[in-house]
Design a protein around this motif. Structure first.
Motif, PDB file in Angstrom:
ATOM      1  N   ASP A  66     -18.643 -52.819  41.194  1.00 25.17           N
ATOM      2  CA  ASP A  66     -19.796 -52.772  42.101  1.00 25.17           C
ATOM      3  C   ASP A  66     -19.667 -51.645  43.113  1.00 25.17           C
ATOM      4  OD1 ASP A  66     -20.945 -54.919  40.807  1.00 25.17           O
ATOM      5  OD2 ASP A  66     -20.507 -56.375  42.390  1.00 25.17           O
ATOM      6  N   ASP A  67     -18.480 -51.469  43.655  1.00 21.93           N
ATOM      7  CA  ASP A  67     -18.255 -50.375  44.613  1.00 21.93           C
ATOM      8  C   ASP A  67     -18.540 -49.015  43.961  1.00 21.93           C
ATOM      9  OD1 ASP A  67     -17.539 -52.138  46.612  1.00 21.93           O
ATOM     10  OD2 ASP A  67     -15.378 -51.808  46.367  1.00 21.93           O
ATOM     11  N   ALA A  68     -18.020 -48.824  42.760  1.00 21.10           N
ATOM     12  CA  ALA A  68     -18.233 -47.556  42.064  1.00 21.10           C
ATOM     13  C   ALA A  68     -19.703 -47.374  41.705  1.00 21.10           C
ATOM     14  CB  ALA A  68     -17.368 -47.487  40.810  1.00 21.10           C
ATOM     15  N   PHE A  69     -20.352 -48.440  41.262  1.00 23.26           N
ATOM     16  CA  PHE A  69     -21.762 -48.352  40.892  1.00 23.26           C
ATOM     17  C   PHE A  69     -22.620 -48.029  42.118  1.00 23.26           C
ATOM     18  CE2 PHE A  69     -25.921 -50.292  39.856  1.00 23.26           C
ATOM     19  CZ  PHE A  69     -26.224 -49.542  38.737  1.00 23.26           C
ATOM     20  N   GLU A  70     -22.324 -48.667  43.224  1.00 22.71           N
ATOM     21  CA  GLU A  70     -23.088 -48.408  44.449  1.00 22.71           C
ATOM     22  C   GLU A  70     -22.867 -46.975  44.945  1.00 22.71           C
ATOM     23  OE1 GLU A  70     -24.332 -50.736  48.480  1.00 22.71           O
ATOM     24  OE2 GLU A  70     -22.362 -51.155  47.630  1.00 22.71           O
ATOM     25  N   ARG A  71     -21.634 -46.497  44.833  1.00 21.00           N
ATOM     26  CA  ARG A  71     -21.313 -45.137  45.252  1.00 21.00           C
ATOM     27  C   ARG A  71     -22.004 -44.088  44.388  1.00 21.00           C
ATOM     28  NH1 ARG A  71     -16.252 -46.486  45.398  1.00 21.00           N
ATOM     29  NH2 ARG A  71     -15.712 -45.494  43.443  1.00 21.00           N
ATOM     30  N   ARG A  72     -22.207 -44.402  43.114  1.00 23.07           N
ATOM     31  CA  ARG A  72     -22.732 -43.408  42.174  1.00 23.07           C
ATOM     32  C   ARG A  72     -24.215 -43.592  41.861  1.00 23.07           C
ATOM     33  NH1 ARG A  72     -18.807 -41.942  37.466  1.00 23.07           N
ATOM     34  NH2 ARG A  72     -20.253 -40.194  37.460  1.00 23.07           N
ATOM     35  N   THR A  73     -24.901 -44.441  42.624  1.00 24.95           N
ATOM     36  CA  THR A  73     -26.342 -44.609  42.497  1.00 24.95           C
ATOM     37  C   THR A  73     -26.965 -44.485  43.879  1.00 24.95           C
ATOM     38  OG1 THR A  73     -26.147 -47.015  42.699  1.00 24.95           O
ATOM     39  CG2 THR A  73     -26.204 -46.102  40.459  1.00 24.95           C
ATOM     40  N   LEU A  74     -28.276 -44.500  43.907  1.00 27.22           N
ATOM     41  CA  LEU A  74     -29.003 -44.362  45.165  1.00 27.22           C
ATOM     42  C   LEU A  74     -29.907 -45.576  45.377  1.00 27.22           C
ATOM     43  CD1 LEU A  74     -30.077 -40.676  44.517  1.00 27.22           C
ATOM     44  CD2 LEU A  74     -28.285 -41.436  46.082  1.00 27.22           C
ATOM     45  N   GLU A  85     -34.662 -59.073  41.725  1.00 20.99           N
ATOM     46  CA  GLU A  85     -34.322 -60.454  42.052  1.00 20.99           C
ATOM     47  C   GLU A  85     -33.139 -60.940  41.227  1.00 20.99           C
ATOM     48  OE1 GLU A  85     -37.725 -62.999  41.872  1.00 20.99           O
ATOM     49  OE2 GLU A  85     -38.933 -61.612  43.035  1.00 20.99           O
ATOM     50  N   GLY A  86     -32.893 -60.310  40.077  1.00 21.25           N
ATOM     51  CA  GLY A  86     -31.784 -60.703  39.231  1.00 21.25           C
ATOM     52  C   GLY A  86     -30.441 -60.304  39.813  1.00 21.25           C
ATOM     53  N   GLY A  87     -30.397 -59.281  40.605  1.00 26.77           N
ATOM     54  CA  GLY A  87     -29.162 -58.802  41.207  1.00 26.77           C
ATOM     55  C   GLY A  87     -29.422 -57.498  41.926  1.00 26.77           C
ATOM     56  N   TRP A  88     -28.612 -57.203  42.913  1.00 28.10           N
ATOM     57  CA  TRP A  88     -28.809 -56.004  43.731  1.00 28.10           C
ATOM     58  C   TRP A  88     -28.788 -54.736  42.895  1.00 28.10           C
ATOM     59  CZ3 TRP A  88     -25.215 -52.250  43.611  1.00 28.10           C
ATOM     60  CH2 TRP A  88     -23.954 -52.597  43.140  1.00 28.10           C
ATOM     61  N   TRP A  89     -28.064 -54.743  41.785  1.00 28.13           N
ATOM     62  CA  TRP A  89     -27.913 -53.548  40.952  1.00 28.13           C
ATOM     63  C   TRP A  89     -29.242 -53.107  40.339  1.00 28.13           C
ATOM     64  CZ3 TRP A  89     -25.372 -58.108  40.426  1.00 28.13           C
ATOM     65  CH2 TRP A  89     -25.817 -58.975  39.425  1.00 28.13           C
ATOM     66  N   TRP A  90     -30.229 -53.976  40.267  1.00 28.51           N
ATOM     67  CA  TRP A  90     -31.540 -53.584  39.745  1.00 28.51           C
ATOM     68  C   TRP A  90     -32.346 -52.788  40.767  1.00 28.51           C
ATOM     69  CZ3 TRP A  90     -32.362 -53.458  34.853  1.00 28.51           C
ATOM     70  CH2 TRP A  90     -31.709 -54.355  34.010  1.00 28.51           C
ATOM     71  N   SER A  91     -31.915 -52.794  42.023  1.00 28.32           N
ATOM     72  CA  SER A  91     -32.653 -52.052  43.047  1.00 28.32           C
ATOM     73  C   SER A  91     -32.002 -50.694  43.336  1.00 28.32           C
ATOM     74  CB  SER A  91     -32.759 -52.871  44.334  1.00 28.32           C
ATOM     75  OG  SER A  91     -31.484 -53.089  44.886  1.00 28.32           O
ATOM     76  N   ARG A  92     -31.176 -50.210  42.423  1.00 25.94           N
ATOM     77  CA  ARG A  92     -30.528 -48.903  42.544  1.00 25.94           C
ATOM     78  C   ARG A  92     -31.141 -47.953  41.519  1.00 25.94           C
ATOM     79  NH1 ARG A  92     -27.737 -48.506  47.075  1.00 25.94           N
ATOM     80  NH2 ARG A  92     -26.416 -46.952  46.115  1.00 25.94           N
ATOM     81  N   ILE A  93     -31.127 -46.657  41.832  1.00 21.47           N
ATOM     82  CA  ILE A  93     -31.641 -45.682  40.869  1.00 21.47           C
ATOM     83  C   ILE A  93     -30.560 -44.676  40.539  1.00 21.47           C
ATOM     84  CG2 ILE A  93     -34.074 -45.927  41.513  1.00 21.47           C
ATOM     85  CD1 ILE A  93     -33.774 -43.431  43.234  1.00 21.47           C
ATOM     86  N   ARG A  94     -30.723 -44.047  39.376  1.00 21.77           N
ATOM     87  CA  ARG A  94     -29.787 -43.024  38.914  1.00 21.77           C
ATOM     88  C   ARG A  94     -30.557 -41.722  38.741  1.00 21.77           C
ATOM     89  NH1 ARG A  94     -27.734 -45.158  33.716  1.00 21.77           N
ATOM     90  NH2 ARG A  94     -29.406 -46.641  33.727  1.00 21.77           N
ATOM     91  N   GLU A  95     -29.837 -40.618  38.753  1.00 21.13           N
ATOM     92  CA  GLU A  95     -30.477 -39.310  38.566  1.00 21.13           C
ATOM     93  C   GLU A  95     -30.937 -39.162  37.125  1.00 21.13           C
ATOM     94  OE1 GLU A  95     -28.575 -36.254  41.715  1.00 21.13           O
ATOM     95  OE2 GLU A  95     -27.653 -36.331  39.744  1.00 21.13           O
ATOM     96  N   ARG A  96     -31.974 -38.377  36.965  1.00 25.57           N
ATOM     97  CA  ARG A  96     -32.461 -38.036  35.609  1.00 25.57           C
ATOM     98  C   ARG A  96     -32.103 -36.608  35.335  1.00 25.57           C
ATOM     99  NH1 ARG A  96     -34.533 -41.913  32.905  1.00 25.57           N
ATOM    100  NH2 ARG A  96     -35.755 -43.460  33.946  1.00 25.57           N
TER     101      ARG A  96
END
Length: 96
Positions: A66-74, A85-96
């Motif tokens: 989770d720490d790495a995912f949060e650090r590497r997403t926005l 609503e399923g989890g905080w990770w769905w409210s993060r975006i990645r670069e295209r």
């Protein structure tokens, strides 16, 4: 859950975190079930069914992921979707 669901999820994160650069790249084409956000669902569900010791061990590993995912997403600047609503990770975006 199916056999090896957690192992496959962890392998998905390992592959994603091998990507070079500061941020995780998003896929050109959305691939339901193959994206790291889907992979994050499986360990969460597995922890609900594990005995205390195993839940604690997997929880420590997931905290590092989770720490790495949060650090590497926005953070997603748009409205929070129903998916988040399923989890905080769905409210993060990645670069295209």
């Amino acid at each position: 859950m199916w056999p090896d669901a957690v192992a496959r999820a962890l392998a998905c994160f390992e592959d994603a975190f091998r990507q070079p650069g500061r941020y995780l790249n998003a896929s050109e084409v959305w691939q339901p079930g193959l994206e790291v956000e889907y992979a994050r669902e499986n360990p969460e569900e597995a922890m609900l069914h594990l005995p205390h010791g195993a839940r604690h061990d997997l929880g420590r590993l997931i905290a590092r992921i989770d720490d790495a995912f949060e650090r590497r997403t926005l953070p997603d600047p748009g409205p929070v979707s129903d998916r988040a609503e399923g989890g905080w990770w769905w409210s993060r975006i990645r670069e295209r």
